[in-house]
Design an enzyme around this catalytic site. Structure first.
Site, PDB file in Angstrom:
ATOM      1  N   ASN A   1       8.663   5.946 -21.039  1.00 13.61           N
ATOM      2  CA  ASN A   1       9.848   5.108 -21.248  1.00 13.61           C
ATOM      3  C   ASN A   1      11.109   5.954 -21.452  1.00 13.61           C
ATOM      4  OD1 ASN A   1      10.865   4.841 -24.330  1.00 13.61           O
ATOM      5  ND2 ASN A   1       8.656   5.204 -24.337  1.00 13.61           N
TER       6      ASN A   1
ATOM      7  N   GLU B   1      -1.932   4.812 -20.236  1.00  8.50           N
ATOM      8  CA  GLU B   1      -1.973   3.343 -20.251  1.00  8.50           C
ATOM      9  C   GLU B   1      -2.590   2.794 -18.963  1.00  8.50           C
ATOM     10  OE1 GLU B   1       1.079  -0.378 -20.151  1.00  8.50           O
ATOM     11  OE2 GLU B   1       1.736   1.359 -21.316  1.00  8.50           O
TER      12      GLU B   1
END
Length: 333
Positions: A237, A139
């Site tokens: 995450n 990302e």
């Protein structure tokens, strides 16, 4: 609370505290369904650049259905379909696909796309952009590629000392969507101390699902003696959830892909087990852990709910087109 009790675990009722929300977020759900729909509509193979989401089980399942995962779009033979993962890609990758005569499906999470657009806008306004994130994460690479001349990475509070900008009055921070909320704000505070005129993005970049899962983990950590997070080791995450649990004071927290990875020794002296899963984890894997725990006496499951999630995203618009025909035309050009 369970871990504060002086009563031995053998004499306390065993229970599982199951987090809600957990598992798939809207962006992951959209990306996984996009691969399945593409395979249904166009047949195999459908190429996917990098893992569609960071989960071993999901990738293996899609491979069995005919998806082929590649490191770069340049590996895909001309005239084929390539999908970009939920983590987003830099503009150079779109160009590589065009040069390679590939039809593309962009499964980038809309919340990541939001950060990309913010980067483009602030770069046009000639801001220095401080991107808070982890070096090498897909990302971060994708977002940085939107404005490489304006973006510098800040990988945690300890990085702030070496940050230099052209004009302290024209500095903005953005962030990777899957970070620890607490650590990110610690980094932001350090940046604001150094650059008092630092501009914040219009809305928080850390995605709703990441925040919700971390909030639920904190709640579990306050009641459990052991926390198990289902998720892959390359899932940012999921890793953050384990860290958040430990920071919240739980004596032990572990990340596992599958129930078979749980060590029975972790359960010694433990009456309350907290269980959650990362945003790229299908619930079938959580159910397998619940079955594994039930077989060892932890059959009582209590739901710990901290938020409701109703957000959904529409599928990539490219799935409404005949991409096989488009790919064939590209080869003729």
């Amino acid at each position: 609370m369970g871990r504060m009790s002086a009563t031995p675990a053998t004499h306390r009722p065993k229970r599982v505290l199951l987090a809600a929300p957990r598992g798939y977020c809207a962006g992951v759900d959209r990306a996984v369904i996009a691969v399945e729909k593409a395979l249904e509509q166009y047949g195999a193979p459908v190429y996917v650049r990098h893992e569609i989401v960071h989960n071993k089980y999901v990738v293996q399942t899609l491979e069995r259905k005919g998806a082929i995962f590649v490191d770069q779009a340049t590996e895909v033979p001309p005239g084929n379909i390539v999908m970009f993962s939920a983590h987003g890609v830099a503009p150079t990758v779109h160009e590589e696909a065009r040069q390679g005569r590939l039809a593309t499906i962009d499964a980038t999470c809309p919340l990541v796309t939001k950060v990309h657009k913010e980067a483009v806008r602030y770069a046009k306004e000639d801001f220095d952009i401080l991107l808070i994130g982890h070096e090498g994460h897909e990302e971060v690479i994708g977002t940085s590629g939107e404005a490489p001349d304006h973006i510098q990475l800040v990988d945690g509070p300890e990085d702030v000392a070496k940050v230099e900008v052209r004009d302290p009055s024209r500095v903005v921070w953005l962030s990777q969507t899957t970070l620890s909320v607490d650590e990110t704000m610690e980094t932001v505070d350090a940046l604001k101390n150094k650059f008092p005129q630092l501009v914040s993005p219009p809305s928080d970049d850390i995605c709703y699902a990441t925040q919700n899962r971390q909030t639920a983990i904190k709640e579990l950590a306050g009641q459990a003696e052991l926390v198990i997070v289902v998720g892959s080791r390359n899932s940012s995450n999921s890793i953050r959830m384990v860290e958040v649990a430990k920071q919240a004071g739980v004596p032990a927290a572990y990340l596992v892909d599958f129930a078979s990875e749980i060590d029975e020794a972790w359960l010694e002296g433990v009456a309350s087990v907290g269980l959650s899963s990362g945003a790229s984890v299908p619930d079938v894997l959580v159910q397998e852990v619940l079955e594994w725990l039930a077989q060892r006496g932890y059959a009582d499951v209590e739901l710990v709910k901290t938020a409701d999630e109703h957000l959904t995203f529409s599928l990539p618009k490219e799935l409404r087109r005949d991409l096989r025909a488009e790919a064939a035309e590209l080869v003729k050009e």
